[in-house]
Write a protein that holds these residues in place. Structure first.
Motif, PDB file in Angstrom:
ATOM      1  N   ARG A   1       0.843  -1.191   0.000  1.00 29.27           N
ATOM      2  CA  ARG A   1       0.000   0.000   0.000  1.00 29.27           C
ATOM      3  C   ARG A   1       0.877   1.239   0.000  1.00 29.27           C
ATOM      4  NH1 ARG A   1      -5.264  -0.656   3.937  1.00 29.27           N
ATOM      5  NH2 ARG A   1      -5.782  -2.816   3.429  1.00 29.27           N
ATOM      6  N   HIS A   2       0.485   2.228  -0.785  1.00 24.55           N
ATOM      7  CA  HIS A   2       1.169   3.515  -0.755  1.00 24.55           C
ATOM      8  C   HIS A   2       0.261   4.547  -1.392  1.00 24.55           C
ATOM      9  CE1 HIS A   2       2.135   3.066  -5.072  1.00 24.55           C
ATOM     10  NE2 HIS A   2       2.376   1.807  -4.768  1.00 24.55           N
ATOM     11  N   GLY A   3       0.422   5.807  -0.955  1.00 27.76           N
ATOM     12  CA  GLY A   3      -0.405   6.840  -1.548  1.00 27.76           C
ATOM     13  C   GLY A   3      -0.551   8.060  -0.669  1.00 27.76           C
ATOM     14  N   LEU A   4      -1.279   9.045  -1.191  1.00 27.26           N
ATOM     15  CA  LEU A   4      -1.536  10.304  -0.515  1.00 27.26           C
ATOM     16  C   LEU A   4      -2.985  10.671  -0.715  1.00 27.26           C
ATOM     17  CD1 LEU A   4      -0.641  12.956   0.894  1.00 27.26           C
ATOM     18  CD2 LEU A   4      -0.081  13.829  -1.394  1.00 27.26           C
TER      19      LEU A   4
ATOM     20  N   GLU B   1      -4.081   6.631  -4.276  1.00 24.22           N
ATOM     21  CA  GLU B   1      -3.749   5.538  -3.368  1.00 24.22           C
ATOM     22  C   GLU B   1      -3.734   4.216  -4.119  1.00 24.22           C
ATOM     23  OE1 GLU B   1      -5.384   6.741   0.929  1.00 24.22           O
ATOM     24  OE2 GLU B   1      -6.978   6.495  -0.541  1.00 24.22           O
ATOM     25  N   THR B   2      -2.763   3.375  -3.784  1.00 25.51           N
ATOM     26  CA  THR B   2      -2.621   2.059  -4.391  1.00 25.51           C
ATOM     27  C   THR B   2      -2.653   0.991  -3.314  1.00 25.51           C
ATOM     28  OG1 THR B   2      -1.292   2.931  -6.216  1.00 25.51           O
ATOM     29  CG2 THR B   2      -1.156   0.567  -5.801  1.00 25.51           C
ATOM     30  N   ILE B   3      -3.527  -0.005  -3.485  1.00 23.60           N
ATOM     31  CA  ILE B   3      -3.609  -1.163  -2.595  1.00 23.60           C
ATOM     32  C   ILE B   3      -3.389  -2.390  -3.456  1.00 23.60           C
ATOM     33  CG2 ILE B   3      -5.018  -2.459  -0.961  1.00 23.60           C
ATOM     34  CD1 ILE B   3      -6.548   0.083  -0.377  1.00 23.60           C
ATOM     35  N   GLU B   4      -2.181  -2.940  -3.364  1.00 30.68           N
ATOM     36  CA  GLU B   4      -1.769  -4.070  -4.181  1.00 30.68           C
ATOM     37  C   GLU B   4      -1.969  -3.738  -5.660  1.00 30.68           C
ATOM     38  OE1 GLU B   4      -3.810  -7.435  -2.502  1.00 30.68           O
ATOM     39  OE2 GLU B   4      -2.416  -7.557  -0.821  1.00 30.68           O
ATOM     40  N   ALA B   5      -2.889  -4.415  -6.372  1.00 28.62           N
ATOM     41  CA  ALA B   5      -3.035  -4.201  -7.816  1.00 28.62           C
ATOM     42  C   ALA B   5      -4.021  -3.094  -8.162  1.00 28.62           C
ATOM     43  CB  ALA B   5      -3.468  -5.502  -8.490  1.00 28.62           C
ATOM     44  N   LEU B   6      -4.661  -2.482  -7.163  1.00 25.21           N
ATOM     45  CA  LEU B   6      -5.715  -1.495  -7.414  1.00 25.21           C
ATOM     46  C   LEU B   6      -5.219  -0.093  -7.074  1.00 25.21           C
ATOM     47  CD1 LEU B   6      -8.671  -0.868  -8.133  1.00 25.21           C
ATOM     48  CD2 LEU B   6      -9.229  -1.250  -5.707  1.00 25.21           C
ATOM     49  N   ARG B   7      -5.363   0.808  -8.032  1.00 21.29           N
ATOM     50  CA  ARG B   7      -5.006   2.215  -7.834  1.00 21.29           C
ATOM     51  C   ARG B   7      -6.253   3.070  -7.964  1.00 21.29           C
ATOM     52  NH1 ARG B   7      -1.001   5.956 -11.649  1.00 21.29           N
ATOM     53  NH2 ARG B   7      -0.942   7.772 -10.255  1.00 21.29           N
ATOM     54  N   LYS B   8      -6.465   3.986  -7.002  1.00 21.66           N
ATOM     55  CA  LYS B   8      -7.619   4.872  -7.011  1.00 21.66           C
ATOM     56  C   LYS B   8      -7.139   6.316  -6.933  1.00 21.66           C
ATOM     57  CE  LYS B   8     -10.775   1.649  -4.697  1.00 21.66           C
ATOM     58  NZ  LYS B   8     -11.729   1.474  -3.568  1.00 21.66           N
ATOM     59  N   ARG B   9      -7.750   7.168  -7.788  1.00 20.41           N
ATOM     60  CA  ARG B   9      -7.418   8.594  -7.774  1.00 20.41           C
ATOM     61  C   ARG B   9      -8.698   9.429  -7.753  1.00 20.41           C
ATOM     62  NH1 ARG B   9      -3.598   9.105 -12.882  1.00 20.41           N
ATOM     63  NH2 ARG B   9      -4.745   7.231 -13.484  1.00 20.41           N
ATOM     64  N   TRP B  10      -8.680  10.460  -6.927  1.00 21.07           N
ATOM     65  CA  TRP B  10      -9.799  11.405  -6.845  1.00 21.07           C
ATOM     66  C   TRP B  10      -9.294  12.803  -7.181  1.00 21.07           C
ATOM     67  CZ3 TRP B  10     -14.850  10.576  -6.384  1.00 21.07           C
ATOM     68  CH2 TRP B  10     -15.315   9.408  -5.777  1.00 21.07           C
ATOM     69  N   PHE B  11     -10.110  13.564  -7.892  1.00 28.06           N
ATOM     70  CA  PHE B  11      -9.837  14.973  -8.147  1.00 28.06           C
ATOM     71  C   PHE B  11     -11.101  15.748  -7.793  1.00 28.06           C
ATOM     72  CE2 PHE B  11      -7.201  12.485 -10.972  1.00 28.06           C
ATOM     73  CZ  PHE B  11      -5.935  13.052 -10.805  1.00 28.06           C
TER      74      PHE B  11
END
Length: 242
Positions: free
Chosen positions: A160-163, A172-182
């Motif tokens: 896991r890593h992200g801001l 934010e990335t959790i294993e194979a899933l990346r999520k981004r919000w704007f």
């Protein structure tokens, strides 16, 4: 209630006046009279008597004992397995669990000012929830800070890593899933990348507009779906579109 248990025989109860139950509500046996005035439950070797449930209780069992005067004070323990205490529930509590395993867990709290949890694989400290929380997941190989949850989050680790700086930005990335919000909840991007599939989805205002692209790497098949609710939708899969 009425039933016939192979081990205990027939039983019957007329709630709330009185009776006996077998195998109900996760208990081997339940006796009650004018509930909540009095009830007696059995599960394995553990027996608990409740008087004016849930305010007064007494528990006995094999290497196990406890009592509670809820919500003022209560304690229960089983030698070598667990130990729990509370005072002015849910403000103060102290728990030791899974003592008979290789991964014992301890939890202590003075809510909402302080909470801590400690085990071999996991550590957590919370101050003035939800304003500050620190988590170290050694099994999951990541470390996380929330200040305050869920608006600000910083995560570092191999899985896991992200801001997160909601409502302005999040990646934010959790294993194979990346999520981004704007500008949450205006625009969101979800991306999933594995050895078998690649998927990307763009969304505006959750379900107002959605654009999904998906490709299966093992078969080479592709899928596309666009929705502008409730005005328009387009689907294409396996060479067929509508």
């Amino acid at each position: 209630f009425y039933g016939d248990e192979p081990e205990f025989g027939q039983y019957a109860a007329f709630f709330p006046f009185g009776g006996t139950l077998h195998g109900w509500f996760g208990r081997d046996r339940i006796n009650f009279v004018l509930f909540p005035l009095y009830s007696h439950t059995e599960r394995g070797s553990t027996q608990t008597d409740h008087f004016i449930w849930p305010f007064f209780s007494r528990t006995v069992g094999e290497r196990e004992s406890g009592f509670s005067i809820w919500p003022i004070y209560g304690q229960i323990s089983k030698e070598g397995v667990y130990s729990k205490r509370f005072f002015l529930w849910p403000i103060f509590f102290d728990e030791e669990a899974a003592l008979n395993t290789g991964k014992p867990v301890s939890r202590r709290a003075v809510l909402p000012f302080w909470f801590e949890q400690e085990s071999r694989d996991y550590s957590q400290r919370t101050i003035l929830w939800p304003f500050f929380t620190w988590i170290q997941d050694r099994a999951g190989e990541y470390e996380q800070w929330d200040a305050p949850w869920p608006l600000v989050r910083i995560t570092h680790g191999s899985t896991r890593h992200g801001l997160r700086l909601l409502p302005f930005y999040a990646d934010e990335t959790i294993e194979a899933l990346r999520k981004r919000w704007f500008l949450w909840p205006v625009y969101k991007i979800d991306e999933l990348t594995t050895d078998l599939i690649v998927r990307q989805r763009h969304r505006i205002l959750f379900f107002l507009y959605s654009d999904l692209i998906e490709k299966k790497l093992d078969t080479g098949s592709e899928k596309r779906r666009i929705d502008l609710w409730p005005l328009f939708s387009y689907h294409r899969e396996n060479g067929v579109s509508r």
